[in-house]
Design a protein around this motif. Structure first.
Motif, PDB file in Angstrom:
ATOM      1  N   ILE A   1       0.848  -1.196   0.000  1.00 21.00           N
ATOM      2  CA  ILE A   1       0.000   0.000   0.000  1.00 21.00           C
ATOM      3  C   ILE A   1       0.884   1.247   0.000  1.00 21.00           C
ATOM      4  CG2 ILE A   1      -1.670   1.313   1.368  1.00 21.00           C
ATOM      5  CD1 ILE A   1      -2.769  -1.437   2.350  1.00 21.00           C
ATOM      6  N   ARG A   2       1.969   1.205   0.775  1.00 17.56           N
ATOM      7  CA  ARG A   2       2.862   2.369   0.846  1.00 17.56           C
ATOM      8  C   ARG A   2       3.622   2.559  -0.470  1.00 17.56           C
ATOM      9  NH1 ARG A   2       5.097   0.230   6.634  1.00 17.56           N
ATOM     10  NH2 ARG A   2       3.172   0.571   7.792  1.00 17.56           N
ATOM     11  N   VAL A   3       4.103   1.454  -1.030  1.00 20.00           N
ATOM     12  CA  VAL A   3       4.888   1.580  -2.267  1.00 20.00           C
ATOM     13  C   VAL A   3       4.009   2.060  -3.420  1.00 20.00           C
ATOM     14  CG1 VAL A   3       6.212   0.261  -3.984  1.00 20.00           C
ATOM     15  CG2 VAL A   3       6.699  -0.020  -1.551  1.00 20.00           C
ATOM     16  N   ALA A   4       2.752   1.651  -3.421  1.00 16.52           N
ATOM     17  CA  ALA A   4       1.832   2.129  -4.460  1.00 16.52           C
ATOM     18  C   ALA A   4       1.776   3.659  -4.435  1.00 16.52           C
ATOM     19  CB  ALA A   4       0.445   1.542  -4.238  1.00 16.52           C
ATOM     20  N   ASP A   5       1.779   4.239  -3.248  1.00 20.62           N
ATOM     21  CA  ASP A   5       1.743   5.700  -3.134  1.00 20.62           C
ATOM     22  C   ASP A   5       3.093   6.323  -3.497  1.00 20.62           C
ATOM     23  OD1 ASP A   5      -0.928   5.710  -2.416  1.00 20.62           O
ATOM     24  OD2 ASP A   5      -0.495   5.497  -0.277  1.00 20.62           O
ATOM     25  N   PHE A   6       4.176   5.678  -3.086  1.00 23.77           N
ATOM     26  CA  PHE A   6       5.507   6.183  -3.481  1.00 23.77           C
ATOM     27  C   PHE A   6       5.640   6.215  -5.005  1.00 23.77           C
ATOM     28  CE2 PHE A   6       7.491   4.805   0.766  1.00 23.77           C
ATOM     29  CZ  PHE A   6       7.688   6.112   1.184  1.00 23.77           C
ATOM     30  N   LEU A   7       5.045   5.239  -5.672  1.00 22.23           N
ATOM     31  CA  LEU A   7       5.157   5.174  -7.130  1.00 22.23           C
ATOM     32  C   LEU A   7       4.420   6.329  -7.809  1.00 22.23           C
ATOM     33  CD1 LEU A   7       4.835   1.313  -7.606  1.00 22.23           C
ATOM     34  CD2 LEU A   7       6.765   2.717  -8.369  1.00 22.23           C
ATOM     35  N   GLU A   8       3.436   6.890  -7.132  1.00 22.67           N
ATOM     36  CA  GLU A   8       2.767   8.076  -7.673  1.00 22.67           C
ATOM     37  C   GLU A   8       3.532   9.337  -7.270  1.00 22.67           C
ATOM     38  OE1 GLU A   8      -1.787   6.294  -7.854  1.00 22.67           O
ATOM     39  OE2 GLU A   8      -1.328   7.830  -6.371  1.00 22.67           O
ATOM     40  N   LEU A   9       3.899   9.405  -6.005  1.00 24.98           N
ATOM     41  CA  LEU A   9       4.649  10.567  -5.531  1.00 24.98           C
ATOM     42  C   LEU A   9       5.943  10.743  -6.326  1.00 24.98           C
ATOM     43  CD1 LEU A   9       5.564  12.757  -3.381  1.00 24.98           C
ATOM     44  CD2 LEU A   9       6.775  10.864  -2.307  1.00 24.98           C
ATOM     45  N   GLY A  10       6.632   9.621  -6.612  1.00 21.54           N
ATOM     46  CA  GLY A  10       7.915   9.695  -7.330  1.00 21.54           C
ATOM     47  C   GLY A  10       7.776  10.458  -8.632  1.00 21.54           C
ATOM     48  N   GLU A  11       6.662  10.227  -9.312  1.00 17.89           N
ATOM     49  CA  GLU A  11       6.471  10.920 -10.587  1.00 17.89           C
ATOM     50  C   GLU A  11       6.243  12.411 -10.372  1.00 17.89           C
ATOM     51  OE1 GLU A  11       3.461   9.290 -13.164  1.00 17.89           O
ATOM     52  OE2 GLU A  11       3.653  10.980 -14.547  1.00 17.89           O
ATOM     53  N   LEU A  12       5.444  12.751  -9.378  1.00 19.79           N
ATOM     54  CA  LEU A  12       5.200  14.167  -9.106  1.00 19.79           C
ATOM     55  C   LEU A  12       6.511  14.859  -8.693  1.00 19.79           C
ATOM     56  CD1 LEU A  12       3.061  16.439  -8.883  1.00 19.79           C
ATOM     57  CD2 LEU A  12       2.889  15.870  -6.450  1.00 19.79           C
ATOM     58  N   PHE A  13       7.311  14.143  -7.942  1.00 19.03           N
ATOM     59  CA  PHE A  13       8.628  14.621  -7.499  1.00 19.03           C
ATOM     60  C   PHE A  13       9.460  15.005  -8.731  1.00 19.03           C
ATOM     61  CE2 PHE A  13      11.938  13.706  -4.047  1.00 19.03           C
ATOM     62  CZ  PHE A  13      13.039  14.106  -4.789  1.00 19.03           C
ATOM     63  N   ALA A  14       9.543  14.079  -9.684  1.00 19.32           N
ATOM     64  CA  ALA A  14      10.355  14.335 -10.879  1.00 19.32           C
ATOM     65  C   ALA A  14       9.759  15.483 -11.701  1.00 19.32           C
ATOM     66  CB  ALA A  14      10.446  13.066 -11.713  1.00 19.32           C
ATOM     67  N   LYS A  15       8.438  15.527 -11.756  1.00 17.04           N
ATOM     68  CA  LYS A  15       7.763  16.585 -12.506  1.00 17.04           C
ATOM     69  C   LYS A  15       8.071  17.955 -11.895  1.00 17.04           C
ATOM     70  CE  LYS A  15       2.940  17.770 -13.711  1.00 17.04           C
ATOM     71  NZ  LYS A  15       2.892  17.812 -15.187  1.00 17.04           N
ATOM     72  N   ASP A  16       8.054  18.006 -10.570  1.00 21.93           N
ATOM     73  CA  ASP A  16       8.348  19.251  -9.849  1.00 21.93           C
ATOM     74  C   ASP A  16       9.803  19.667 -10.087  1.00 21.93           C
ATOM     75  OD1 ASP A  16       7.741  21.340  -7.904  1.00 21.93           O
ATOM     76  OD2 ASP A  16       8.989  20.216  -6.494  1.00 21.93           O
ATOM     77  N   ALA A  17      10.709  18.675 -10.037  1.00 28.22           N
ATOM     78  CA  ALA A  17      12.130  18.963 -10.249  1.00 28.22           C
ATOM     79  C   ALA A  17      12.367  19.470 -11.670  1.00 28.22           C
ATOM     80  CB  ALA A  17      12.953  17.708  -9.983  1.00 28.22           C
ATOM     81  N   LEU A  18      11.588  18.928 -12.594  1.00 26.43           N
ATOM     82  CA  LEU A  18      11.712  19.334 -14.000  1.00 26.43           C
ATOM     83  C   LEU A  18      11.208  20.765 -14.186  1.00 26.43           C
ATOM     84  CD1 LEU A  18      12.319  18.340 -16.908  1.00 26.43           C
ATOM     85  CD2 LEU A  18       9.956  17.545 -17.030  1.00 26.43           C
ATOM     86  N   GLU A  19      10.109  21.055 -13.541  1.00 28.16           N
ATOM     87  CA  GLU A  19       9.500  22.376 -13.686  1.00 28.16           C
ATOM     88  C   GLU A  19      10.399  23.454 -13.084  1.00 28.16           C
ATOM     89  OE1 GLU A  19       7.245  25.886 -12.943  1.00 28.16           O
ATOM     90  OE2 GLU A  19       8.000  24.616 -11.333  1.00 28.16           O
ATOM     91  N   ARG A  20      11.053  23.137 -11.970  1.00 29.19           N
ATOM     92  CA  ARG A  20      11.889  24.137 -11.287  1.00 29.19           C
ATOM     93  C   ARG A  20      13.277  24.165 -11.921  1.00 29.19           C
ATOM     94  NH1 ARG A  20      11.517  27.360  -6.919  1.00 29.19           N
ATOM     95  NH2 ARG A  20       9.449  26.562  -6.409  1.00 29.19           N
ATOM     96  N   ASN A  21      13.397  24.945 -12.978  1.00 30.49           N
ATOM     97  CA  ASN A  21      14.659  25.010 -13.715  1.00 30.49           C
ATOM     98  C   ASN A  21      15.600  26.039 -13.097  1.00 30.49           C
ATOM     99  OD1 ASN A  21      16.635  24.609 -15.548  1.00 30.49           O
ATOM    100  ND2 ASN A  21      15.579  25.612 -17.258  1.00 30.49           N
ATOM    101  N   GLU A  22      15.871  25.861 -11.828  1.00 31.64           N
ATOM    102  CA  GLU A  22      16.850  26.666 -11.118  1.00 31.64           C
ATOM    103  C   GLU A  22      17.497  25.734 -10.099  1.00 31.64           C
ATOM    104  OE1 GLU A  22      15.692  29.425  -8.101  1.00 31.64           O
ATOM    105  OE2 GLU A  22      14.128  28.129  -7.310  1.00 31.64           O
TER     106      GLU A  22
END
Lengths: 671, 255
Positions: free
Chosen positions: A587-608
């Motif tokens: 159950i926890r890893v299922a959520d990490f697998l979604e958060l991980g993508e948002l994490f990368a998306k946020d890192a991509l968006e913040r180009n600084e």
């Protein structure tokens, strides 16, 4: 126009909190007992909040997945807790702590929140001492302090290397007093799996009893999420094995915005990985950098010789060593902030200078300190003719008194004696500054749902200073929530008990059961850990200490693929109606697998590059700062708050512009 | 840093739930590195069991750095295994030899009933704390200044040493009487050494000991096994201090 309202009170920064407290609503004592509050998590933030709210008279229900509230991971914090007491008469003040925290966070925190944190810091120490927390003392009987990285004063209170343990046991004892009185109902071995929103307000949670597997409904007039950080999205971190994002992620999916997910603190001094079976990483306190010098060999031949064991590190002469932090940052040397030290270690290892089998380790060497302390001790002891061996003996004794427990811990794990050979260290994921977006009252974008401690995003900006996590957890729980929640709950005195048989509870329970059934029925071929490790590798390689557009885009694609495979091929033995550790993990890893993508998306968006977030595209070119992280205040001086829209890849970005009225924006320089 | 690995035989207590009867089951395991922690070895076993379609062994663990007190395990008849001053999660496989047979059981005590496999219920420890393991002070922004109560360094250090108890239960598991005296005395001693704790000292010790007895823990017969097996080196002196406090309190407490 942004939908985000941080609700920062008017007036000068020094008066905001006082004025706010004077102006908000309070609930009369007779009414408080008619109001239920759920607190999820029993670490410093959750434990202190539950105890304080119960003392005030609210009917509190507290939840933790561990077998006792005392086991929450705050217990593992080593170094200390900051407070602007100025006991050392070294010029400390609320303003200085405020300034250091905003600057240390690379100007990505919210000024008003940070000022309040600094303001209540002194009360925390008073409160903890009154509870019987045995802080370190001087011979005169007064409290001792030490200094930590990134600041110029001694404001850190500590209890040897177990400050987190002592503070948590303080909060635990305050909780116990209320549990004994029946004011807190404690639910051990329960995991929150959803928040229930009724009429736009948080009205309860769905929890799973981890012993019986039964799904339970719990209602309340407000819900506090204090479930900690999400560093375990990297699989390997200094977090506890059970630390997870699930409670925070579930409220995100019900409407709470998730802020700055990419802000991760990677701590420079951890024990390196030793093999594929590795389950977690162990921190070696930042305090070691006061006396340890960090280096790698200058020549590749020596690196190779050390790796294959034909040469010992102590055999290398001074000229053959590269003390790279002292070389690159002469002003701060080995005491640069955590983010800078971590990146420098990675740079050397990536260049092929890592000193262990995996190529991911640098030396932390105490030989010079042992020599220096040994000579001092010989002078004090009136031994002017002390032999070389005697000096080393005396010096090692001094080091032992300062760091004995850490040296012992290192030796137990690595099986090498750090008094005789340098320690090997490497950076590891340690803390997440990002988290659930909250306003000044610590309320999320779901009315009646609050987030506290590491679970929220608020105070540390893009990089947290040492000894500030404990301060924030206790500030939120003891001194902020008890006031700000009253303002909201004052409107709830006529509500009456919240029924758990409403359609909203029905639906939430059905959803939770649906997820569990789906997981149990995959009956695939691979363990939960298999997927968690795969996710961790992608996070570490593509969204770790250094990030770039290509890697982040690849990370998003890879994570989506792992997530898809997880739901097709995970294997969970046993039943859902019993204690089932694999189901808990799934159950926890299922959520990490979604958060991980948002994490990368946020890192991509913040180009600084800012604090712990380093974008390779955003570095200083030319001049003294050549190659250092480059912050972009023109384009990125905001908090990224993501709204769930059904898929992490489609999350919608909202921006909270940050205003710096009391502190001037500057480049952080450690040269 | 040798890279040789070990082959071992694990004899593990398996028990479906609190009501079922348990038994020892034998599992061969190979390729174990000396650098692994004991729990990482258990992870390897569980991964193997899952791949074979069997249920993994349930055990409590969390921080894996010796501070949360979650991990337990009776290993070859010793709480937290053969090493000293460590919890099971800090125990390393280099303490064992190739070909060894290792018995792994839950902590055994009437007051720690088995929940599943190696997981036991230690909430009796929490209930003892509810009875008095606190100083009755409400959260207040107006608490007196921390430095207004000087405490002699020696007392503060002793209180700290007692307070480092992690509540794992190794003392109970090691005691032939399944006594919780070391655990209870650590909290009683911490507060009795501090001026803040003196106000409620009498009620605290009487109430905590009463609850301890109610939970079904045995009494102390000064064997000292608890101190030997305690991963945090909590001293037997704390029990003497608690007995002293208890005696004083039972004679002088007003009804």
């Amino acid at each position: 126009m942004s939908v985000l309202d941080a609700k920062i009170p008017e007036g000068p920064i020094k008066e905001k909190w006082t004025n706010h407290k004077n102006n908000i609503n309070v609930v009369n004592p007779a009414n408080k007992r008619l109001i239920d509050v759920i607190v999820v998590g029993t670490g410093l933030a959750g434990g202190s909040a539950a105890a304080s709210l119960a003392e005030m008279g609210y009917a509190v229900k507290a939840f933790c997945f561990q077998d006792s509230p005392r086991r929450a991971h705050s217990i593992a914090a080593q170094g200390g807790i900051n407070a602007a007491k100025n006991y050392q008469n070294d010029g400390d003040s609320v303003y200085r702590l405020f300034y250091d925290t905003v600057k240390g966070g690379d100007y990505r925190g919210r000024e008003a929140n940070v000022y309040r944190l600094a303001e209540v810091s002194a009360n925390i120490i008073d409160q903890c001492v009154a509870q019987g927390v045995p802080f370190a003392r001087e011979y005169g009987g007064l409290l001792d302090n030490r200094s930590f990285g990134g600041v110029l004063v001694s404001r850190t209170f500590y209890a040897k290397g177990q400050t987190g343990q002592q503070l948590l046991l303080g909060a635990y004892s305050a909780m116990n007093r209320q549990i004994g009185k029946g004011k807190i109902k404690m639910y051990n071995r329960h995991e929150m799996l959803d928040v229930v929103v009724v009429g736009g307000k948080a009205r309860g949670i769905i929890a799973r009893n981890l012993i019986t597997g039964s799904i339970e409904r719990h209602s309340a007039h407000a819900v506090v999420i204090a479930s900690g950080g999400y560093g375990n999205v990297f699989f390997l971190s200094t977090n506890a094995m059970g630390s997870n994002v699930t409670a925070a992620w579930k409220i995100h999916k019900k409407g709470a915005f998730f802020a700055n997910p990419c802000y991760t603190q990677i701590h420079p001094t951890c024990i390196p990985r030793s093999g594929d079976y590795q389950s977690k990483l162990t921190l070696m306190s930042e305090s070691l950098r006061n006396d340890g010098r960090i280096w790698v060999p200058k020549n590749k031949e020596d690196v190779e010789a050390i790796r294959n064991g034909s040469k010992k590190p102590v055999e290398l002469s001074e000229e053959e060593r590269d003390y790279y932090l002292e070389r690159r940052y002469p002003a701060f040397g080995n005491l640069v902030p955590r983010d800078v030290a971590s990146r420098a270690a990675k740079e050397r290892c990536d260049a092929g200078y890592g000193v262990n089998q995996t190529g991911e380790a640098v030396f932390l060497d105490f030989a010079s300190a042992i020599q220096r302390y040994g000579k001092e001790a010989a002078t004090v002891n009136h031994e002017p003719d002390a032999s070389k061996e005697r000096i080393i003996e005396l010096g090692a004794e001094v080091i032992k008194n300062k760091y004995g427990n850490l040296f012992q811990m290192y030796e137990k794990i690595v099986d090498q004696n750090p008094y005789k050979t340098p320690m090997m260290i490497y950076p590891a994921v340690h803390y997440t500054m990002g988290g659930i977006w909250v306003d000044y009252n610590l309320m999320t974008t779901i009315p009646g749902c609050y987030a506290a401690g590491e679970a929220n995003f608020s105070d540390h900006g893009a990089n947290r200073l040492g000894a500030s996590a404990l301060m924030q957890g206790l500030a939120d729980g003891y001194f902020v929530l008890p006031y700000t929640m009253g303002d909201y709950l004052a409107d709830e005195i006529r509500t009456g008990p919240i029924p758990t048989d409403s359609p909203e509870f029905d639906q939430a329970e059905k959803d939770v059961r649906g997820i569990i059934d789906t997981l149990m029925n995959v009956k695939g071929t691979k363990s939960v850990d298999h997927f968690h490790k795969e996710l961790g590798m992608v996070m570490w390689n593509n969204a770790g200490m250094a990030r770039n557009e290509t890697d982040l885009k690849a990370a998003i694609a890879k994570i989506r693929k792992i997530r898809e495979e997880f739901w097709k091929d995970v294997r969970i033995p046993g039943e859902a109606t019993e204690l089932n550790s694999e189901l808990e993990k799934a159950i926890r890893v299922a959520d990490f697998l979604e958060l991980g993508e948002l994490f990368a998306k946020d890192a991509l968006e913040r180009n600084e590059s800012c604090g712990g977030h380093f974008r390779e595209e955003s570095v200083e070119i030319g001049g003294e700062q050549e190659g250092e992280a480059k912050r972009d205040d023109v384009n990125f001086k905001y908090v990224s708050a993501w709204e769930w829209t059904g898929d992490p890849g489609e999350a919608k970005l909202h921006k909270e512009e940050l205003e710096f009225k009391d502190i001037e924006l500057k480049t952080r320089s450690y040269k | 840093m040798s890279e040789t690995t070990m082959n071992l035989t694990l004899k593990i207590w398996r028990q479906k739930d609190a009501k079922s009867k348990g038994k020892i089951v034998s599992y061969p395991i190979s390729g174990i590195s000396g650098h692994m922690s004991f729990l990482e070895m258990m992870d390897v076993l569980n991964e193997q069991l899952i791949n074979e379609g069997q249920e993994p062994v349930a055990f409590d663990h969390d921080c894996r750095e010796g501070i949360c007190g979650s991990c337990s395990l009776h290993i070859n008849g010793e709480a937290h295994g053969p090493d000293r001053g460590v919890t099971t999660c800090q125990l390393h496989m280099r303490m064992f030899k190739d070909g060894d047979t290792i018995f792994i059981e839950p902590f055994r005590a009437k007051a720690f009933p088995v929940i599943k496999d190696l997981i036991v219920d230690r909430t009796s420890f929490d209930r003892i704390q509810h009875a008095g393991g606190f100083i009755s002070v409400n959260t207040s922004g107006n608490t007196q200044d921390a430095n207004s109560i000087p405490i002699p360094k020696a007392d503060a250090d002793k209180a700290f040493d007692a307070a480092t108890c992690i509540g794992c239960g190794a003392c109970v598991a090691s005691c032939k009487n399944a006594s919780a005296m070391l655990y209870v005395s650590a909290k009683v001693a911490q507060f009795s050494l501090l001026p803040q704790g003196k106000v409620e000292a009498k009620d605290r010790v009487l109430n905590m000991v009463e609850q301890m007895d109610k939970e079904g823990f045995g009494n102390c017969t000064n064997t000292g096994a608890c101190e030997v097996e305690c991963p945090k080196g909590i001293s037997l002196e704390n029990i003497a201090r608690m007995n002293n406090e208890y005696l004083k309190a039972s004679i002088t407490r007003e009804a």
